[in-house]
Design a protein around this motif. Structure first.
Motif, PDB file in Angstrom:
ATOM      1  N   GLY A 122      28.659  27.270  55.732  1.00  9.59           N
ATOM      2  CA  GLY A 122      29.877  27.332  54.933  1.00  9.59           C
ATOM      3  C   GLY A 122      30.192  26.000  54.287  1.00  9.59           C
ATOM      4  O   GLY A 122      30.578  25.926  53.108  1.00  9.59           O
ATOM      5  N   THR A 123      30.014  24.925  55.045  1.00 13.90           N
ATOM      6  CA  THR A 123      30.245  23.586  54.510  1.00 13.90           C
ATOM      7  C   THR A 123      29.239  23.243  53.433  1.00 13.90           C
ATOM      8  O   THR A 123      29.591  22.715  52.372  1.00 13.90           O
ATOM      9  CB  THR A 123      30.185  22.547  55.644  1.00 13.90           C
ATOM     10  N   ALA A 124      27.963  23.515  53.694  1.00 14.03           N
ATOM     11  CA  ALA A 124      26.916  23.194  52.732  1.00 14.03           C
ATOM     12  C   ALA A 124      27.137  23.917  51.411  1.00 14.03           C
ATOM     13  O   ALA A 124      26.997  23.332  50.325  1.00 14.03           O
ATOM     14  CB  ALA A 124      25.543  23.543  53.306  1.00 14.03           C
ATOM     15  N   TYR A 125      27.506  25.208  51.470  1.00 11.20           N
ATOM     16  CA  TYR A 125      27.739  25.966  50.243  1.00 11.20           C
ATOM     17  C   TYR A 125      28.925  25.397  49.475  1.00 11.20           C
ATOM     18  O   TYR A 125      28.860  25.226  48.249  1.00 11.20           O
ATOM     19  CB  TYR A 125      27.983  27.439  50.580  1.00 11.20           C
ATOM     20  N   HIS A 126      30.008  25.095  50.182  1.00 11.41           N
ATOM     21  CA  HIS A 126      31.198  24.572  49.505  1.00 11.41           C
ATOM     22  C   HIS A 126      30.884  23.240  48.833  1.00 11.41           C
ATOM     23  O   HIS A 126      31.344  22.982  47.706  1.00 11.41           O
ATOM     24  CB  HIS A 126      32.330  24.408  50.521  1.00 11.41           C
ATOM     25  N   CYS A 127      30.114  22.399  49.515  1.00 12.24           N
ATOM     26  CA  CYS A 127      29.768  21.088  48.944  1.00 12.24           C
ATOM     27  C   CYS A 127      28.818  21.219  47.749  1.00 12.24           C
ATOM     28  O   CYS A 127      29.032  20.583  46.713  1.00 12.24           O
ATOM     29  CB  CYS A 127      29.120  20.206  50.015  1.00 12.24           C
ATOM     30  N   LEU A 128      27.804  22.037  47.892  1.00  9.30           N
ATOM     31  CA  LEU A 128      26.791  22.159  46.839  1.00  9.30           C
ATOM     32  C   LEU A 128      27.287  22.928  45.617  1.00  9.30           C
ATOM     33  O   LEU A 128      27.114  22.480  44.478  1.00  9.30           O
ATOM     34  CB  LEU A 128      25.562  22.880  47.377  1.00  9.30           C
ATOM     35  N   ILE A 129      27.868  24.081  45.862  1.00  9.99           N
ATOM     36  CA  ILE A 129      28.165  25.012  44.776  1.00  9.99           C
ATOM     37  C   ILE A 129      29.612  24.919  44.315  1.00  9.99           C
ATOM     38  O   ILE A 129      29.895  24.675  43.129  1.00  9.99           O
ATOM     39  CB  ILE A 129      27.843  26.456  45.215  1.00  9.99           C
ATOM     40  N   THR A 130      30.558  25.082  45.241  1.00  7.29           N
ATOM     41  CA  THR A 130      31.969  25.127  44.854  1.00  7.29           C
ATOM     42  C   THR A 130      32.433  23.786  44.301  1.00  7.29           C
ATOM     43  O   THR A 130      33.040  23.718  43.224  1.00  7.29           O
ATOM     44  CB  THR A 130      32.837  25.549  46.039  1.00  7.29           C
ATOM     45  N   ILE A 154      19.599  22.163  52.169  1.00  8.67           N
ATOM     46  CA  ILE A 154      18.244  22.234  51.617  1.00  8.67           C
ATOM     47  C   ILE A 154      17.930  23.650  51.164  1.00  8.67           C
ATOM     48  O   ILE A 154      17.447  23.887  50.045  1.00  8.67           O
ATOM     49  CB  ILE A 154      17.210  21.764  52.668  1.00  8.67           C
ATOM     50  N   GLN A 155      18.208  24.627  52.016  1.00  8.01           N
ATOM     51  CA  GLN A 155      17.866  26.017  51.704  1.00  8.01           C
ATOM     52  C   GLN A 155      18.714  26.576  50.562  1.00  8.01           C
ATOM     53  O   GLN A 155      18.217  27.289  49.679  1.00  8.01           O
ATOM     54  CB  GLN A 155      18.024  26.865  52.959  1.00  8.01           C
ATOM     55  N   LEU A 156      19.995  26.245  50.560  1.00 10.61           N
ATOM     56  CA  LEU A 156      20.876  26.721  49.498  1.00 10.61           C
ATOM     57  C   LEU A 156      20.512  26.092  48.156  1.00 10.61           C
ATOM     58  O   LEU A 156      20.535  26.765  47.114  1.00 10.61           O
ATOM     59  CB  LEU A 156      22.320  26.419  49.853  1.00 10.61           C
ATOM     60  N   PRO A 267      39.916  33.380  51.006  1.00  9.33           N
ATOM     61  CA  PRO A 267      39.075  34.565  50.795  1.00  9.33           C
ATOM     62  C   PRO A 267      37.665  34.253  50.293  1.00  9.33           C
ATOM     63  O   PRO A 267      36.702  34.842  50.786  1.00  9.33           O
ATOM     64  CB  PRO A 267      39.883  35.370  49.766  1.00  9.33           C
ATOM     65  N   ALA A 268      37.538  33.351  49.317  1.00 12.18           N
ATOM     66  CA  ALA A 268      36.213  33.069  48.765  1.00 12.18           C
ATOM     67  C   ALA A 268      35.302  32.424  49.801  1.00 12.18           C
ATOM     68  O   ALA A 268      34.112  32.767  49.899  1.00 12.18           O
ATOM     69  CB  ALA A 268      36.339  32.173  47.533  1.00 12.18           C
ATOM     70  N   VAL A 269      35.844  31.488  50.570  1.00 15.88           N
ATOM     71  CA  VAL A 269      35.049  30.824  51.603  1.00 15.88           C
ATOM     72  C   VAL A 269      34.686  31.818  52.695  1.00 15.88           C
ATOM     73  O   VAL A 269      33.534  31.860  53.166  1.00 15.88           O
ATOM     74  CB  VAL A 269      35.811  29.620  52.189  1.00 15.88           C
ATOM     75  N   THR A 272      31.927  34.072  51.550  1.00 14.37           N
ATOM     76  CA  THR A 272      30.654  33.355  51.480  1.00 14.37           C
ATOM     77  C   THR A 272      30.006  33.275  52.848  1.00 14.37           C
ATOM     78  O   THR A 272      28.795  33.500  52.997  1.00 14.37           O
ATOM     79  CB  THR A 272      30.872  31.943  50.913  1.00 14.37           C
ATOM     80  N   VAL A 273      30.788  32.952  53.876  1.00 10.80           N
ATOM     81  CA  VAL A 273      30.224  32.876  55.226  1.00 10.80           C
ATOM     82  C   VAL A 273      29.683  34.242  55.656  1.00 10.80           C
ATOM     83  O   VAL A 273      28.597  34.330  56.234  1.00 10.80           O
ATOM     84  CB  VAL A 273      31.273  32.349  56.221  1.00 10.80           C
ATOM     85  N   SER A 274      30.404  35.306  55.358  1.00 11.56           N
ATOM     86  CA  SER A 274      29.920  36.648  55.698  1.00 11.56           C
ATOM     87  C   SER A 274      28.586  36.936  55.013  1.00 11.56           C
ATOM     88  O   SER A 274      27.660  37.488  55.625  1.00 11.56           O
ATOM     89  CB  SER A 274      30.957  37.700  55.284  1.00 11.56           C
ATOM     90  N   GLN A 275      28.471  36.568  53.739  1.00  9.86           N
ATOM     91  CA  GLN A 275      27.227  36.788  53.009  1.00  9.86           C
ATOM     92  C   GLN A 275      26.083  35.954  53.568  1.00  9.86           C
ATOM     93  O   GLN A 275      24.935  36.412  53.628  1.00  9.86           O
ATOM     94  CB  GLN A 275      27.454  36.466  51.533  1.00  9.86           C
TER      95      GLN A 275
END
Length: 318
Positions: A122-130, A154-156, A267-269, A272-275
């Protein structure tokens, strides 16, 4: 119940395995029988801080089976397996957390992975994408790439079509980081990270840097292209966060600070974690677990997490 508790701040040895009262399940909470506990960077920092109550149970993340639900809870049921996040209390056999801070564990996902995923991915996605706005064909430098957030990033970033430069200590990690999606791996113990990033990018620098260390912020800024973005999250290095902002201002660079604690219920975060839980359950991504300890060895587990430079998360099981 049994829990790892501490009364005074300090090194891992302050943690003691002891009997404490069972937690109370509030009206908006679920009570979880804990099956796996992920040791997060914030847990190590909190253990070195004065507790608000004594004895105190540290811990942000765990996964387990719901054994009771609060009167106001409508979307959870006894018997469901969930991953959970809260600001304290995970280092125990039982954990009462707000239902809104739990995610259903998909069929086939191991509980150790479920416990470790929400904060790291969740943290990695928020940092990289959001916040970072990483685009296809951009170059991203990931500091502390062998940690939980780093391995997720790395994976994201790989899936986003970026060129991934991973900085980590120890050349023996290179093959594993490359396998997960790193285009280049820099052994920060052997080479200067900034010099290597500039060499790999033809002197331009990275478009985006993700920095969960804190003490490397000045180097991260030096590795950025003009008008590049730096996202800093956490302070795993344990030092100050002082940086010289004169050159970043001249270079029109953007700095984003991220603290995920209050964001997971957005909600968005949350979605994302669920996905991401589904993605790992389907084998499209991997939560890397370095080592598993029994909860009664919490002090050893914290010591290992702090000093052994693990590749991925350290997990405990009650």
């Amino acid at each position: 119940m049994k829990a790892a508790v501490y009364n005074n701040p300090g090194p891992p040895t302050v943690l003691k395995y002891a009997d404490v009262p069972d937690p109370v399940c509030g009206p908006d909470d679920v009570l979880i029988s804990v099956e796996a506990i992920s040791i997060e960077g914030g847990d190590l920092i909190n253990r070195r801080s004065t507790p608000q109550q004594s004895p105190s149970i540290v811990g942000y993340a765990a996964a387990g089976t719901i054994i009771s639900i609060g009167a106001n809870v409508r979307d959870r049921a006894v018997g469901e397996k969930v991953a959970a996040f809260d600001m304290h209390g995970s280092h125990a056999e039982l954990w009462s957390v707000p239902a809104s801070r739990t995610w259903l564990v998909p069929v086939g996902l191991e509980m150790a992975q479920a416990a470790s995923l929400p904060i790291s991915f969740g943290t990695a996605y928020h940092c990289l994408i959001t916040k970072g706005g990483l685009g296809e064909k951009e170059t991203v430098l990931i500091q502390a790439a062998a940690g939980g957030v780093g391995l997720a990033a790395i994976q994201l970033a790989r899936d986003a079509g970026a060129t991934v430069i991973a900085a980590a200590g120890g050349g023996e990690r290179q093959a594993r980081l490359t396998e997960l999606g790193a285009s280049h791996v820099i052994d920060r113990l052997e080479k200067d990270v900034v010099e290597e990033v500039l060499r790999l990018t033809g002197g331009k620098g990275a478009d985006l840097v993700i920095d969960p260390v804190g003490s490397t912020l000045q180097a991260s800024l030096s590795a950025l292209v003009p008008e590049g973005r730096l996202v800093f999250v956490g302070n795993a290095g344990g030092g100050g966060l002082d940086v010289d902002l004169w050159l970043p201002m001249q270079n029109n660079q953007t700095l984003h600070g991220v603290f995920m604690g209050p964001l997971f219920e957005r909600p968005a975060v949350y979605r994302t974690v669920s996905q991401l839980l589904e993605a790992v359950a389907e084998g499209r991504m991997e939560v890397v677990i370095d080592r598993v300890f029994p909860l009664h060895e919490a002090s050893k587990a914290h010591e290992y997490a702090e000093t052994a430079k693990p590749l991925g998360r350290v997990v405990m099981v009650p």
